[in-house]
Design an enzyme around this catalytic site. Sequence first.
Site, PDB file in Angstrom:
ATOM      1  CB  ILE A 192      -0.933   0.029   1.244  1.00 40.91           C
ATOM      2  CG1 ILE A 192      -1.719  -1.288   1.377  1.00 40.91           C
ATOM      3  CG2 ILE A 192      -1.860   1.241   1.191  1.00 40.91           C
ATOM      4  CD1 ILE A 192      -2.653  -1.612   0.238  1.00 40.91           C
ATOM      5  CE  LYS A 193       4.441   5.009  -4.805  1.00 43.78           C
ATOM      6  NZ  LYS A 193       4.529   5.100  -6.284  1.00 43.78           N
ATOM      7  CB  VAL A 194       0.269   6.093   2.556  1.00 40.00           C
ATOM      8  CG1 VAL A 194      -0.633   4.877   2.729  1.00 40.00           C
ATOM      9  CG2 VAL A 194       1.548   5.936   3.366  1.00 40.00           C
TER      10      VAL A 194
END
Length: 218
Positions: free
Chosen positions: A82-84
Amino acid sequence: MKFFADTADTAAIKDLAATGLLDGVTTNPSLIAKSGRDFMEVTKEICGLTDGPVSAEVVALDHETMMKEAEVLRKIADNVCIKVPLTIDGLKTCKALTSEGTMVNVTLCFSANQALLAAKAGATFVSPFVGRHDDNGFDGMSLISDIRLIYDNYLFETQILVASVRHATHVLESARIGADVATMPPAVIKALANHVLTDKGIEGFMADWAKTGQSIIK
Ligand code: G3P
């Protein structure tokens, strides 16, 4: 150093995966838009093309909605990361997800202090953008050196994923500094194999081999 492909172009990813040089993939909303494909569908397909991490980026800006989006994204495949964004809400989301064992890539990092925060939030990867840093009159590679120094000082396990890589020199400098990963457009990965003396050498060997009139495969 691991090589990730910075693209949502599945044909290019397949081509690179076949070389055995590909360790993962990173995408972002701009790359998804460029692919012209459905986000979930293309991300699922990419996850099947590599065993390595595939970064899929949330588009919410608040922690609660980021968590909801991450819940949807992490069901796509086991290798989804997951890229935040590197914001307080992004860091809070990073901490919550990595505490549950989900891989997180904290993106849009432009300072060593931001990278320090990402490590403290337990990020699996931090993505400093060297090309965009250079474009704005800063020294992208000195940012990577600073992050390496800080992470080594405190034995942080967050991997430095050099992003916004534009050319071979960014890759060479990243390797010299000891970055863990470089994510690159497929053309940059392929260009690393190019050298004029390699081409010239092949040309000479082929010309001399032709003179022998022999073939290896009978
Ligand atoms: O995926 C993030 C990063 O690599 C983007 O690169 O070329 O758009 O600055 P670029």
